[in-house]
Structures are given as C-alpha cells and as structure tokens.
Enzyme design. Sequence first.
Site, mmCIF file in Angstrom:
data_model
loop_
_atom_site.group_PDB
_atom_site.id
_atom_site.type_symbol
_atom_site.label_atom_id
_atom_site.label_comp_id
_atom_site.label_asym_id
_atom_site.label_seq_id
_atom_site.Cartn_x
_atom_site.Cartn_y
_atom_site.Cartn_z
ATOM 1 N N LYS A 197 23.904 -8.071 -0.705
ATOM 2 C CA LYS A 197 25.315 -8.394 -0.930
ATOM 3 C C LYS A 197 26.199 -7.826 0.167
ATOM 4 O O LYS A 197 27.420 -7.877 0.092
ATOM 5 C CB LYS A 197 25.773 -7.829 -2.287
ATOM 6 C CG LYS A 197 25.040 -8.413 -3.465
ATOM 7 C CD LYS A 197 25.554 -7.800 -4.758
ATOM 8 C CE LYS A 197 24.736 -8.255 -5.957
ATOM 9 N NZ LYS A 197 25.006 -7.429 -7.139
ATOM 10 N N ARG A 247 0.820 -1.209 0.000
ATOM 11 C CA ARG A 247 0.000 0.000 0.000
ATOM 12 C C ARG A 247 0.858 1.264 0.000
ATOM 13 O O ARG A 247 0.670 2.149 -0.835
ATOM 14 C CB ARG A 247 -0.841 -0.029 1.268
ATOM 15 C CG ARG A 247 -2.090 0.758 1.276
ATOM 16 C CD ARG A 247 -2.765 0.479 2.604
ATOM 17 N NE ARG A 247 -2.290 -0.791 3.136
ATOM 18 C CZ ARG A 247 -2.969 -1.922 3.038
ATOM 19 N NH1 ARG A 247 -4.157 -1.935 2.514
ATOM 20 N NH2 ARG A 247 -2.464 -3.044 3.498
ATOM 21 N N THR A 248 1.769 1.364 0.941
ATOM 22 C CA THR A 248 2.527 2.606 1.084
ATOM 23 C C THR A 248 3.401 2.856 -0.131
ATOM 24 O O THR A 248 3.471 3.971 -0.642
ATOM 25 C CB THR A 248 3.392 2.543 2.368
ATOM 26 O OG1 THR A 248 2.543 2.249 3.477
ATOM 27 C CG2 THR A 248 4.078 3.855 2.614
ATOM 28 N N ARG A 265 11.654 3.251 3.440
ATOM 29 C CA ARG A 265 11.103 2.413 4.507
ATOM 30 C C ARG A 265 12.212 1.457 4.932
ATOM 31 O O ARG A 265 12.880 0.862 4.087
ATOM 32 C CB ARG A 265 9.901 1.615 4.018
ATOM 33 C CG ARG A 265 9.586 0.478 5.000
ATOM 34 C CD ARG A 265 8.252 -0.116 4.778
ATOM 35 N NE ARG A 265 7.190 0.823 5.107
ATOM 36 C CZ ARG A 265 5.913 0.455 5.243
ATOM 37 N NH1 ARG A 265 5.560 -0.802 5.063
ATOM 38 N NH2 ARG A 265 5.004 1.347 5.534
ATOM 39 N N HIS A 283 5.780 6.574 11.322
ATOM 40 C CA HIS A 283 5.223 6.390 9.988
ATOM 41 C C HIS A 283 4.392 7.644 9.709
ATOM 42 O O HIS A 283 3.165 7.604 9.738
ATOM 43 C CB HIS A 283 4.352 5.123 9.976
ATOM 44 C CG HIS A 283 3.938 4.671 8.608
ATOM 45 N ND1 HIS A 283 4.153 5.429 7.474
ATOM 46 C CD2 HIS A 283 3.318 3.552 8.183
ATOM 47 C CE1 HIS A 283 3.678 4.772 6.418
ATOM 48 N NE2 HIS A 283 3.163 3.639 6.823
#
Lengths: 177, 310
Positions: B86, B58-59, B108, B136
């Site tokens: 890596k 969603r975000t 995020r 958030h």
Amino acid sequence: MSESNTVILDHAGVKRALTRIAHEILEYNKGTENLALVGIRSGGAHLAEQIRARINDIEGVELPLGAVDITMYRDDLGSRGSLPVGKTDIPFALDDKKVILVDDVLFTGRTIRAAMDALMDFGRPNTIQLAVLIDRGHRELPIRSDYTGRNVPTSREEKVLVEFDTDNAPIEVHLAK
Amino acid sequence: MSFRHKHILGTENLSREDIELILETAESFKEINQRDIKKVPTLRGKTIINAFFEASTRTRLSFEIAGKRLSADTVNISGSTSSVVKGETLEDTAKNIEAMAPDIIVIRHGHSGAPHYLAERVDCSIVNAGDGTHEHPSQALLDLMTIKEFKGKFDGLKVAIIGDIAHSRVARSNLYAMTKLGMEVRFAGPGTMIPVGFEKHGAIVCDNIEEAISGADVVMMLRIQLERQANTLLPTLREYARFYGLNPEKLKLAKEDAIVMHPGPMNRGVEISTAVADGPQNVILDQVANGVAVRMALLYLVSGAEMVEE
C-alpha cells in the site's frame, strides 16, 4: 581467590561423603534396579561419575549415566546475558527410571528446578531423587536434597567452591568470603 | 566470554571469537532437534517477528522453527500481504511493528542494507535473514557449522565457491567469515558474475571451475537465479551447466574426501548435476538441519546481548 578462604571439606572428607552417598542411594532404593544417574554440568556431572564408580565397586553394576546442562532452562536470561550453553547428553530413556540428580552445591534451588524441567522434557521418570555434595542453605524454592554430603551454614555473600583436578575428580571444598 | 552483538547484520563485523561462540552454542542447541519433545523454555515470553519482504521457504521456516523450539512466540509477515504494497515506507512499517513491542525482528529484504537501516532506528534486535546482494549471515554460519562437523577444523581448508558471485549474499557472508577462520576462499564463475575487487577481501579469483576445485576440501555451488540473471548475464543455461556446473567428473579434481554444499534451492542439471546432488559427498541436507540450530543460537545470543549492554 579472595582473602578469606577456608577448606570446609578436605580431600578425604569429599571421598567419604561420596562413598556414604553411594551407600545411601543403594540402601534407600534397595539395590540398583532401574537406577540412573544424571549430573548437572559441570560440577554435578563430575560427581555423578564418582558416585557411579563407587556403586560399581559396591554392587558390581554400571549405572546409566547422563549429564544435563540447564542454561536453556534458566529463569534469569533477562538479567544475566547469554551464558554459554553446554551440551545435554542423556543416552538412555528416562521413562520409569529412578533418576538420581547430582549437583555439587545446593543453594537457592533454582538450578535444581531447571534441571527437573529439563529431565521432564526427556521422558517420565519414576522418581527424581537429589544428591548434593554441599547444602549451603538459602533456598528460594521448596526443594530439598535426599542425599547430602555436608550441610554448611553460609551467608548469602559467601561462595562455596568445589575444586576439581584435571581428571575432573573432586579435590576439596572451599568457603570464600 | 559474553556475546555483545545486539543485532546480527552480517559476518563482516563478527570476530573469530564471536563466530566460534555462535557455533558452539548451535552445537549445544542441535541436540534439542533430536529429542521427542523438541522445545526448551529459553526464550519464553519473547516475541519474534519474521518480516520477509522477499520470497523464502527454507530460511523463513528455519527461523520460525528455531524461535518456536526456544518457546518464543513467532509471527510471520511477508511482503506481498503487508502494507508495503500500500506504499508504506520500510521505516514506518518497522516503527509500527515496534509499537507492538517485539524483542527481535528477523528481516529479509530485497535491498542491501535494509536491516542496517532498521537497526539504527528501532530498539529491538535485528537479525538479517538476507539483504539484497549484500549478506546472509545465518546461511554462512550454518555452512561453517556443517564444515566443522565434517572437517573438524577451519584453518587451512580450501573452499571453492562457484557461480554468480556478484549477486550472491551467501558468497559474501561466507568470504568474510571464512577468511577470519583461516580458510582459503576461491571464487569461480562467468566473467559477468565475478565483480572486480574481491581479492582485496582475501578471495582468490580463478579463471575456471577446474582451477578453483582442484585440491579443494569444500565445494560450494551457488544457485543461478533463473528468475533474474539468467537472461542477461548468460548466453544459455546449457552453456553454463557445461562450463560451471558440477558433475562427478569435475568433482574428482577436489580432494577425495571433499564435501559438496549448496544453499538451496537447487537447479538440478544447471549448477549441480543430480549425480552430485544426491551423491555420497553432498551435505546439503545437513546444512538445512544445522540451519535450525544456528538460528536458535543467534536468537538466544542476541536476546542476552541486549542485557549485557544495559
């Protein structure tokens, strides 16, 4: 307000200019068929309401009225910071309409360019015509008005201010240095 | 007034005026999402990197759509397909991204504070799309926009936030913002999920969900993170649903016109019953719709703020 501040169009003059513009719009378009008014926020939106009232007085027809905020279409975001974004409200389909775009002061033409881009995103008008209360010159783009309240020669440094009352009716126009 | 934040790291450092400007801007941008041609040229030529080092549908979609509707070029990278696997450090990854001259990095990350760490080390704007269990901000702002739409004001509103408060960045960001806007914030959840000390930030911690919901204008249910906490912090999901799940009966304790919110994704039958999730008081999809508008506002405002600074 700065020291030098002259009234370049008084209250009666503003009213006469708007009445004349209303008549010219009707004459040029041969009536009100497919006409619509869209004002540029904030001054132009107030003036569009005035022109609509006058056309209603003359022809007895209430034209569709919209308002456009051009902040999101500006070409100078990088140099001015984030200006507050106002609401665009065009509650009718623009397709095939003869749109009269209304602004208070025509200066560089960049606002009009942005407003036309905005209108194109809402549909495909038959024509876009431009009505302004004051044309102060100094165009930076090939844009001209179809209906002009008054041409006022200015220097770039001067400011032209259309004053509105609390009901958003125009009072008079000032030139400030 | 002008917006002076180059980065959006959390709601904790936003003032009431900042929040109100963001919401007003979002309300103006919302109209674009209802047009036939859903695109304006505002951020033409800007490059936005969506760096999602943690799962999100969603975000990420919301930020990507927001960027595209403003005509920015948006590019997505995700943790599992980037060179993080890596062994590259976050700072090196960011420096490499920055060498390609983006204007905004939306990040995020599973670690609290990762966006703040980057903001000190790169020149472009950083927008926090969720950092660990910290903040958030865009979620809290879209919640506020939805509340404003339905309630018309903030001052004096009572909000019940129910669930895993300890691990919820949504709860934190909402708490910081809502207390600034004059709202009463009540928390309720199992003891293992309520950290001590939230009273210091202005929250009212309730003993049970009934107490928190009683007379509330807004009921916000948090997601139980089945993949993480369910096994260690809760006896059983069924017990959680019974004591802390929202069903029509418990919802009756709230004001008659209370709205029900959820940041998604929902665990139907756990924290929220299907009858409530699909019921007349739910505004969950309004939240999602407003999310795009709020993120457009944030991307627009940080783009301009950079110039104000200079």
